[in-house]
Design an enzyme around this catalytic site. Sequence first.
Site, PDB file in Angstrom:
ATOM      1  N   TYR A 154      40.945  27.050  51.705  1.00  0.00           N
ATOM      2  CA  TYR A 154      41.007  27.162  50.238  1.00  0.00           C
ATOM      3  C   TYR A 154      40.284  28.401  49.702  1.00  0.00           C
ATOM      4  O   TYR A 154      39.824  28.383  48.560  1.00  0.00           O
ATOM      5  CB  TYR A 154      40.474  25.876  49.573  1.00  0.00           C
ATOM      6  CG  TYR A 154      41.187  24.645  50.073  1.00  0.00           C
ATOM      7  CD1 TYR A 154      42.522  24.426  49.728  1.00  0.00           C
ATOM      8  CD2 TYR A 154      40.570  23.745  50.928  1.00  0.00           C
ATOM      9  CE1 TYR A 154      43.204  23.333  50.208  1.00  0.00           C
ATOM     10  CE2 TYR A 154      41.253  22.644  51.419  1.00  0.00           C
ATOM     11  CZ  TYR A 154      42.572  22.438  51.056  1.00  0.00           C
ATOM     12  OH  TYR A 154      43.244  21.358  51.548  1.00  0.00           O
ATOM     13  N   GLU A 194      46.259  14.012  57.891  1.00  0.00           N
ATOM     14  CA  GLU A 194      46.596  15.351  57.425  1.00  0.00           C
ATOM     15  C   GLU A 194      45.358  16.209  57.149  1.00  0.00           C
ATOM     16  O   GLU A 194      45.118  16.608  56.021  1.00  0.00           O
ATOM     17  CB  GLU A 194      47.414  15.242  56.133  1.00  0.00           C
ATOM     18  CG  GLU A 194      48.639  14.370  56.279  1.00  0.00           C
ATOM     19  CD  GLU A 194      49.361  14.127  54.952  1.00  0.00           C
ATOM     20  OE1 GLU A 194      50.596  14.174  54.965  1.00  0.00           O
ATOM     21  OE2 GLU A 194      48.688  13.893  53.925  1.00  0.00           O
ATOM     22  N   GLY A 254      41.458  15.150  53.797  1.00  0.00           N
ATOM     23  CA  GLY A 254      40.271  15.082  52.948  1.00  0.00           C
ATOM     24  C   GLY A 254      38.965  14.960  53.699  1.00  0.00           C
ATOM     25  O   GLY A 254      37.923  14.728  53.089  1.00  0.00           O
ATOM     26  N   TYR A 263      34.672  24.391  41.640  1.00  0.00           N
ATOM     27  CA  TYR A 263      34.200  23.057  42.019  1.00  0.00           C
ATOM     28  C   TYR A 263      32.688  22.970  42.121  1.00  0.00           C
ATOM     29  O   TYR A 263      32.172  21.983  42.649  1.00  0.00           O
ATOM     30  CB  TYR A 263      34.738  22.660  43.408  1.00  0.00           C
ATOM     31  CG  TYR A 263      36.208  22.776  43.612  1.00  0.00           C
ATOM     32  CD1 TYR A 263      37.115  22.074  42.810  1.00  0.00           C
ATOM     33  CD2 TYR A 263      36.722  23.552  44.643  1.00  0.00           C
ATOM     34  CE1 TYR A 263      38.466  22.158  43.033  1.00  0.00           C
ATOM     35  CE2 TYR A 263      38.085  23.642  44.870  1.00  0.00           C
ATOM     36  CZ  TYR A 263      38.951  22.946  44.068  1.00  0.00           C
ATOM     37  OH  TYR A 263      40.298  23.026  44.297  1.00  0.00           O
ATOM     38  N   ARG A 265      41.169  21.265  55.643  1.00  0.00           N
ATOM     39  CA  ARG A 265      39.824  21.839  55.669  1.00  0.00           C
ATOM     40  C   ARG A 265      39.106  21.594  56.999  1.00  0.00           C
ATOM     41  O   ARG A 265      38.458  22.493  57.535  1.00  0.00           O
ATOM     42  CB  ARG A 265      39.013  21.190  54.546  1.00  0.00           C
ATOM     43  CG  ARG A 265      37.625  21.720  54.341  1.00  0.00           C
ATOM     44  CD  ARG A 265      36.819  20.753  53.457  1.00  0.00           C
ATOM     45  NE  ARG A 265      37.618  20.250  52.357  1.00  0.00           N
ATOM     46  CZ  ARG A 265      37.676  20.813  51.145  1.00  0.00           C
ATOM     47  NH1 ARG A 265      36.955  21.878  50.887  1.00  0.00           N
ATOM     48  NH2 ARG A 265      38.445  20.287  50.210  1.00  0.00           N
ATOM     49  N   CYS A 283      34.634  40.675  36.117  1.00  0.00           N
ATOM     50  CA  CYS A 283      34.131  40.702  34.744  1.00  0.00           C
ATOM     51  C   CYS A 283      34.013  39.283  34.217  1.00  0.00           C
ATOM     52  O   CYS A 283      34.789  38.860  33.354  1.00  0.00           O
ATOM     53  CB  CYS A 283      35.084  41.493  33.866  1.00  0.00           C
ATOM     54  SG  CYS A 283      35.281  43.141  34.486  1.00  0.00           S
ATOM     55  N   GLU A 284      33.038  38.559  34.743  1.00  0.00           N
ATOM     56  CA  GLU A 284      32.939  37.129  34.450  1.00  0.00           C
ATOM     57  C   GLU A 284      31.594  36.675  35.004  1.00  0.00           C
ATOM     58  O   GLU A 284      31.311  36.889  36.184  1.00  0.00           O
ATOM     59  CB  GLU A 284      34.127  36.451  35.164  1.00  0.00           C
ATOM     60  CG  GLU A 284      33.985  35.005  35.484  1.00  0.00           C
ATOM     61  CD  GLU A 284      34.279  34.121  34.286  1.00  0.00           C
ATOM     62  OE1 GLU A 284      35.245  34.405  33.554  1.00  0.00           O
ATOM     63  OE2 GLU A 284      33.510  33.163  34.077  1.00  0.00           O
TER      64      GLU A 284
HETATM   65  C1  LIG Z   1      45.173  18.550  50.162  1.00  0.00           C
HETATM   66  C2  LIG Z   1      45.851  17.526  50.945  1.00  0.00           C
HETATM   67  C3  LIG Z   1      45.509  17.347  52.296  1.00  0.00           C
HETATM   68  C4  LIG Z   1      44.420  18.130  52.985  1.00  0.00           C
HETATM   69  O1  LIG Z   1      43.166  17.963  52.428  1.00  0.00           O
HETATM   70  P1  LIG Z   1      41.885  18.546  53.184  1.00  0.00           P
HETATM   71  O2  LIG Z   1      40.767  18.235  52.263  1.00  0.00           O
HETATM   72  O3  LIG Z   1      42.093  19.998  53.364  1.00  0.00           O
HETATM   73  O4  LIG Z   1      41.809  17.825  54.491  1.00  0.00           O
HETATM   74  C5  LIG Z   1      46.201  16.391  53.018  1.00  0.00           C
HETATM   75  N1  LIG Z   1      47.194  15.670  52.451  1.00  0.00           N
HETATM   76  C6  LIG Z   1      47.558  15.830  51.173  1.00  0.00           C
HETATM   77  C7  LIG Z   1      48.652  15.013  50.625  1.00  0.00           C
HETATM   78  C8  LIG Z   1      46.900  16.752  50.368  1.00  0.00           C
HETATM   79  O5  LIG Z   1      47.260  16.895  49.099  1.00  0.00           O
END
Ligand SMILES: *Cc1c(COP(=O)(O)O)cnc(C)c1O
Length: 463
Positions: A421, A320, A278, A364, A323, A391-392
């Site tokens: 994404y 994890e 995230g 978003y 992005r 078409c939107e």
């Molecule tokens: C989506 C997600 C991520 C990655 O999120 P980013 O915003 O791309 O870093 C990591 N762990 C889990 C469990 C997720 O669902």
Amino acid sequence: MSRSAHPAGPRYADVLPEGHYSAPPTDLNALDAKVWAQTVCRNADGIVTVGGVDVRTLAERFGTPAYFIDEADFRARARAWRTAFGPDADVFYAGKAFLSRAVVRWLHEEGLNLDVCSGGELTTALLAGMPADRIAFHGNNKSTEEITRAIESGVGRIVLDSFQEIVRVAHIASSLGTRQRVQIRVTVGVEAHTHEFIATAHEDQKFGIPLADGQAAEAVRRVLRLDGLELIGIHSHIGSQIFDTSGFEVAAHRVVGLLKDIRDEHGVELPEIDLGGGLGIAYTGDDDPREPHEIAKALTEIVSRECEAARLRTPRISVEPGRAIVGPTAFTLYEVGTIKPLERLRTYVSVDGGMSDNIRTALYDAEYSVALASRTSDAEPMLVRIVGKHCESGDIVVRDAFLPSDLAPGDLLAVPATGAYCRSMASNYNHALRPPVVAVSDGEARVIVRRETEEDLLRLDVG
Ligand SMILES: *Cc1c(COP(=O)(O)O)cnc(C)c1O
């Protein structure tokens, strides 16, 4: 501002008061290093280049729209995360951001692990040679078939997301005669997006098992009772596009609280804690993301401090990022088709892609920037909205930007920071053919995901 005040919602009230926009940039030809992949620059002729190849050549060879990914930048970012967290932590790249076999090989070579959340992602990872024990399997509704395949292939961990899944995974592992390493995904009551986070007691969303009301503690009890499961840790993922670590601080505090309760009740100290992904990137010059080493330092300190206070051994940390690794490494190249100036409003610039290759703006309200890539210009700036060919009317790629007023059909536009994404969420709306992903490095460009053809589309239409 008037956008959010409109009764029909922000997308309907987009006529902003005069003077709302920030002033146009002083140099429309400048490329802000914050939002572009590392090797992107303009050559002597003013044409944007990536990995030493200019976009006119790329457009001629691969067509538009297309995603171009800077391989050196991808590897550098992956390595920076790996190095920042060091040998006592694990970095799992979140495959859902963008996954292909080439990317899996780069990750493997750079020493990263991989998160998958579907059978399709698992197959891609395994086919490209990611060792199964470096794969984590996620998702709030994994099918029996997916769980079976994950266990049979020997994935390093399955992240359990519900009470039903605890039983399901335990049953399948036992019937295959194995013990599956698992984490429990908990929701800690922290919701983080961009610059703010909210800490609450409860969370109203589909993922994970709430810490609240002793639910996570009950999940731990059940997992520890089942022979088919080996509980290795607790998992928490608090949001996306996050810019500071205060949300992680609250999450870590609450997860460590659970680890302490587990020690007190069961006499076991779980060896791992996963803080999820995230972490934010710059989509426009206004965003200020932290560097991996700053994040690593902050998260490691938070976890050690919390564990010390709880008199727990500090567990192995995993993170994890999706992005934050792939997002900044790619841009989308479009060709301008039509240009429609609307008196007193703005100029609509239509490109040859749109919401089928970048749904994030519509989905978003995401912000992007854009540059005239095939040449430079000294013309006055004009306020534009970059729209697609679907078409939107919500088919918007870049809501507000400035481009030179001599923009003409045939010019090439590049939208940076589209590595995450965009291709992975691409659709065939209006029977659009999903664009290719081309890796560029050291003067060489090669397709890693080819463009769809009408034949591909029709293959599914059995007539
Ligand atoms: C989506 C997600 C991520 C990655 O999120 P980013 O915003 O791309 O870093 C990591 N762990 C889990 C469990 C997720 O669902």
